[in-house]
Design a protein around this motif. Structure first.
Motif, short mmCIF file in Angstrom:
data_model
loop_
_atom_site.label_atom_id
_atom_site.label_comp_id
_atom_site.label_asym_id
_atom_site.label_seq_id
_atom_site.Cartn_x
_atom_site.Cartn_y
_atom_site.Cartn_z
N ILE A 1 3.95 12.31 -7.15
CA ILE A 1 3.74 10.96 -7.68
C ILE A 1 4.67 10.00 -6.94
O ILE A 1 5.87 10.25 -6.81
CB ILE A 1 4.04 10.90 -9.19
N TYR A 2 4.11 8.89 -6.48
CA TYR A 2 4.92 7.85 -5.85
C TYR A 2 4.38 6.49 -6.32
O TYR A 2 3.19 6.21 -6.19
CB TYR A 2 4.85 7.93 -4.32
N ALA A 3 5.28 5.69 -6.89
CA ALA A 3 4.90 4.37 -7.40
C ALA A 3 5.79 3.32 -6.76
O ALA A 3 6.99 3.54 -6.52
CB ALA A 3 5.03 4.32 -8.92
N ALA A 4 5.21 2.15 -6.48
CA ALA A 4 5.96 1.04 -5.89
C ALA A 4 5.49 -0.27 -6.50
O ALA A 4 4.33 -0.40 -6.92
CB ALA A 4 5.77 1.02 -4.37
N ARG A 5 6.40 -1.24 -6.55
CA ARG A 5 6.08 -2.54 -7.14
C ARG A 5 6.88 -3.62 -6.42
O ARG A 5 8.09 -3.48 -6.21
CB ARG A 5 6.43 -2.53 -8.62
N GLU B 1 0.85 -1.19 0.00
CA GLU B 1 0.00 0.00 0.00
C GLU B 1 0.88 1.23 0.00
O GLU B 1 1.95 1.26 0.63
CB GLU B 1 -0.90 -0.01 1.24
N VAL B 2 0.46 2.24 -0.73
CA VAL B 2 1.23 3.49 -0.84
C VAL B 2 0.39 4.65 -0.33
O VAL B 2 -0.76 4.82 -0.73
CB VAL B 2 1.65 3.74 -2.30
N VAL C 1 1.84 -2.45 -10.35
CA VAL C 1 2.39 -1.15 -9.96
C VAL C 1 1.32 -0.39 -9.18
O VAL C 1 0.22 -0.16 -9.68
CB VAL C 1 2.82 -0.34 -11.19
N VAL C 2 1.65 -0.03 -7.94
CA VAL C 2 0.74 0.73 -7.10
C VAL C 2 1.29 2.15 -7.02
O VAL C 2 2.45 2.35 -6.66
CB VAL C 2 0.63 0.13 -5.69
N HIS C 3 0.47 3.12 -7.39
CA HIS C 3 0.97 4.50 -7.33
C HIS C 3 -0.07 5.44 -6.77
O HIS C 3 -1.27 5.17 -6.84
CB HIS C 3 1.45 4.97 -8.71
N ALA C 4 0.41 6.52 -6.20
CA ALA C 4 -0.45 7.54 -5.61
C ALA C 4 -0.09 8.89 -6.21
O ALA C 4 1.08 9.18 -6.45
CB ALA C 4 -0.26 7.58 -4.10
#
Length: 787
Positions: free
Chosen positions: A215-219, A204-205, A391-394
């Motif tokens: 922008i913030y993306a994590a995988r 979770e981001v 890819v989860v991004h906020a």
């Protein structure tokens, strides 16, 4: 920025030599600092295949290797590397080869065994600073091929000094775009495709400040092979760009940063936990960085935090707790856009400067984080295997990054550059730089590339046209201009500056910002305006006055045996108040050393308070008003040698000796300072003619005993207040202390100059004026005639 010409040619067709292309970059505003070779000079080194390894019969640490170097015969080579094993490929320096340092390979015998060459490590070839053994080459390296040719080691590295506004060129993508526009060549590059999620693993981001982190993306990537090795071609490109290979995952994030200009980071997933939060530091936060430093992030530090606390200084450096290591099989890959304002100065505050902070502080393309995520994911899967999650991004692009078209007029181009560029040339240049160009009546509407934060107005676009078209191709005719009309105030201040120059003063220009210690020493009552992003701690606040710059200059000169100084400066001081920041024009000066030039007939006299006072009187001689010097205390001045300068009762500045504690603190000799309101000094009166008397003048001298504390200037002012028509001038010509007077008394001798315009004065006139003066001074100061 280090640019590999070999790597650049994969993006753009560059047929020029490194020197020619480097000159082209310099002429376009990307200054070339140096050109370096990708590897030191060596020759005769081939790719060899180790066929067999046997112990040396007479040395425990040596081995005898049978090596195929493509020469048609098997070479017998004695080697001491611990990693020499049969089946490996490694560089072989054959007989006659020359290694860096002019080391020539000859036939030799080591402990009785003949050696027909040398198996090489990366250090011996000048390709690394340290190594644990032979340089291992990939299994598909062609045996017998020249190593230098196969690795492309004749590559040239351009060291380019980028200005802060050209952060778009801190990646090969930006450099290639620039090269394409300069060379009129199409720009290629890697094809970046979306990597589909093969697992549902995700984190979770959360972002608490969308302005600091839009922008913030994590995988999540899991199932990585812990024994995977970074391919040689990636290691080589990292090395040529000044980075040291560490781990396949870390190497990929660094490679993508160099390729696309987007810094990335990878966390060990087990340490990160189920959620990542981008927030500012708070009470109790502690973090051990990858370099081993322990820090306590403050409320100005942007962090990436996991379930156990901070994991990284966002956009600067990761933490040791979540570092990817040799046993890591599951990672969280990060790709984000951090605001330059949020990161400005934060790395420096912790004594850091990283490749990531260097880029984020200057501005990274906000549209590229998700592309970089796909590129890094594909490379990691190719090198270390594993499966990738979604890819989860906020966040989204903030309003500050909205596309705003810029109008560009044809006639404006001609007016600024002096040359009319063809419409096709204008469109080619701007399109080549990544802008979207639409022709309109009289010009164009241009949407700049998002990575070009410096393109915000029409003049910026014209500058791009000029530098890509070529400054050297612009006409060299000088523009027609008329001299600007100066104001009366500017002329008056110029006259005062020339007057100071005539008195032997030298003008200095110092920074408008100073250190907090200097500001506090001279102006403790003023809270100087602190800079948000100071160049250094010595230039942290706007100056509340001009004296610190003059004293610093004096200290610099005195330390170099230049003790006789006359310095002045005209500039602004900055004083915060209720209305905001008050900026005042000031004229300040400094005197130090001898009062007169050295001469064999004259005794050496050091400057004193009255020399500085005399300079102030000369500067104010044409001012409209009555000048007075009132004893007063200033934090930067000696208590017994300081005065406030007043003109018609209003304070316009200060004069006095530097305070002894400041002299000791800043290691300077006795010196005298003055500072005046330049605007008031510039208010000069227009000279007016006064009638001359045809009658003779009479002088009457009087001596009065007064208390030691009575200022002579106050006595002169009291005489002037009488307004006696025949009293033209009052002169102070003697001050006496000593025999015949009490310890706390002094004798002031005044010369009264009397003249009338209608008659010759008689004794009665003189006596009445003298009596009026004595009565006035007696009533005001208790003065007694001295006989």
């Amino acid at each position: 920025m280090r640019i590999s010409m070999e790597w650049l040619r994969e993006w753009v067709s560059v047929e020029e030599s490194a020197e020619q292309f480097g000159h082209r970059l310099t002429m376009a505003g990307l200054e070339l600092d140096a050109i370096e070779a990708a590897a030191p000079a060596f020759s005769g080194v081939r790719i060899g295949l180790v066929l067999a390894v046997a112990p040396h019969p007479d040395a425990d640490r040596l081995r005898v290797c049978q090596v195929d170097a493509g020469t048609g015969e098997t070479l017998n080579i004695v080697c001491g590397a611990p990693n020499a094993v049969a089946g490996m490929r490694a560089p072989v320096a054959c007989l006659g080869a020359v290694l860096p340092g002019d080391f020539r390979i000859k036939r030799s015998r080591l402990r009785g065994v003949e050696s027909q060459g040398m198996l090489c490590s990366a250090v011996e070839l000048g390709l690394a600073e340290s190594s644990d053994g032979l340089m291992e080459l990939p299994a598909d390296a062609p045996v017998g091929v020249d190593l230098r040719e196969w690795l492309g080691l004749d590559d040239a590295i351009l060291e380019v000094d980028l200005t802060p506004n050209r952060a778009d060129c801190l990646g090969m993508l930006g450099v290639a775009r620039e090269a394409g526009a300069l060379l009129e060549q199409p720009v290629g590059g890697p094809v970046i495709e979306t990597v589909p999620a093969a697992t549902e693993s995700a984190v979770e981001v959360r972002v608490t400040d969308a302005e600091a982190c839009p922008i913030y993306a994590a995988r999540v990537i899991e199932g990585l092979d812990p024994h995977a090795q970074t391919p040689l071609w990636i290691r080589e490109r990292l090395r040529r760009c000044g980075l040291r290979p560490l781990h396949p995952v870390v190497d990929v994030t660094n490679y993508v940063m160099l390729e696309l200009g987007q810094p990335m980071h990878a966390f060990a997933a087990d340490a990160a936990g189920p959620a990542l939060t981008v927030r500012f530091g708070g009470a109790g936060d502690r973090l051990r960085l990858l370099n081993g430093n322990d820090i306590e992030p403050g409320p100005a530090d942007l962090l990436v935090a996991g379930q156990g606390g901070p994991l990284a200084l966002a956009g600067i450096m990761g933490g040791e707790q979540s570092a990817v290591g040799s046993s890591t099989t599951r990672i969280v890959l990060e790709s984000a856009h951090f605001s330059p304002r949020a990161l400005a100065g934060r790395a420096r505050a912790h004594g850091l400067h990283t490749d990531a902070s260097h880029r984020f502080e200057r501005g990274v393309d906000p549209t590229i984080p998700l592309y970089a995520m796909e590129r890094a994911t594909a490379m990691i899967l190719q090198i270390a295997g594993g499966t990738a999650g979604p890819v989860v991004h906020a966040g989204t692009l903030p309003a500050a990054h909205a596309e705003v078209p810029i109008g560009l007029r044809r006639e404006r181009i001609v007016r600024v550059l002096g040359v009319a560029l063809a419409p096709s040339e204008v469109e080619r240049i701007l399109s080549g730089l990544g802008c979207r160009v639409t022709a309109v009546e009289g010009g164009w509407q241009v949407l700049p590339l998002r990575a070009r934060f410096d393109l915000v107005r029409e003049e910026d676009l014209i500058e791009e046209l000029a530098r890509v078209h070529g400054y050297e191709r612009l006409p060299q005719t000088l523009p027609h201009a008329t001299a600007p009309v100066t104001s009366a105030t500017q002329d008056a201040i110029g006259a005062r500056k020339r007057e100071l120059a005539d008195m032997g003063f030298h003008e200095v220009i110092s920074f408008s910002f100073i250190g907090t210690d200097w500001a506090g020493a001279f102006y403790p009552e003023v809270s100087g305006l602190a800079l948000a992003n100071p160049i250094s701690s010595e230039l942290a606040v706007m100056r509340p006055g001009l004296w610190p710059g003059l004293v610093r200059t004096a200290a610099h000169n005195v330390a170099r045996q230049r003790g006789d100084l006359r310095l002045f400066e005209h500039g602004l001081r900055f004083v915060p108040d209720a209305s905001g920041l008050r900026q005042e024009s000031r004229l300040a000066g400094l005197l130090c050393g001898r009062a007169e030039p050295e001469h064999w007939q004259a005794a050496r006299r050091p400057v004193d308070f009255f020399d500085a006072k005399g300079v102030v009187e000369s500067l104010c001689a044409q001012s409209a008003g009555t000048l007075r010097f009132v004893p007063a205390v200033h934090p930067g001045l000696h208590d017994g040698q300081s005065a406030q300068v007043r003109l018609d009762g209003r304070g316009i500045g200060w004069v006095g000796a530097l305070h002894p504690s400041l002299r000791e603190r800043f290691d300077v000799p006795e010196l005298f300072l003055f500072e005046l309101d330049a605007g008031i000094v510039a208010e000069v009166r227009v000279p007016a003619f006064k009638d001359l008397s045809a009658f003779p003048a009479i002088r009457r001298d009087i001596a009065l005993v007064v208390d030691e504390a009575v200022p002579a200037g106050e006595m002169l002012a009291a005489v002037a207040e009488l307004g006696l028509p025949v009293l033209q001038e009052t002169r102070l010509f003697d001050v006496y202390r000593g025999q015949g007077l009490e310890e706390n008394e002094k004798s002031i001798a005044l010369g009264l100059i009397l003249r009338a315009f209608d008659r010759t004065l008689g004794e009665g006139d003189v006596d009445s004026v003298t009596k009026a003066v004595v009565d006035q001074l007696s009533a005001r100061f208790g003065a007694k005639p001295r006989y």
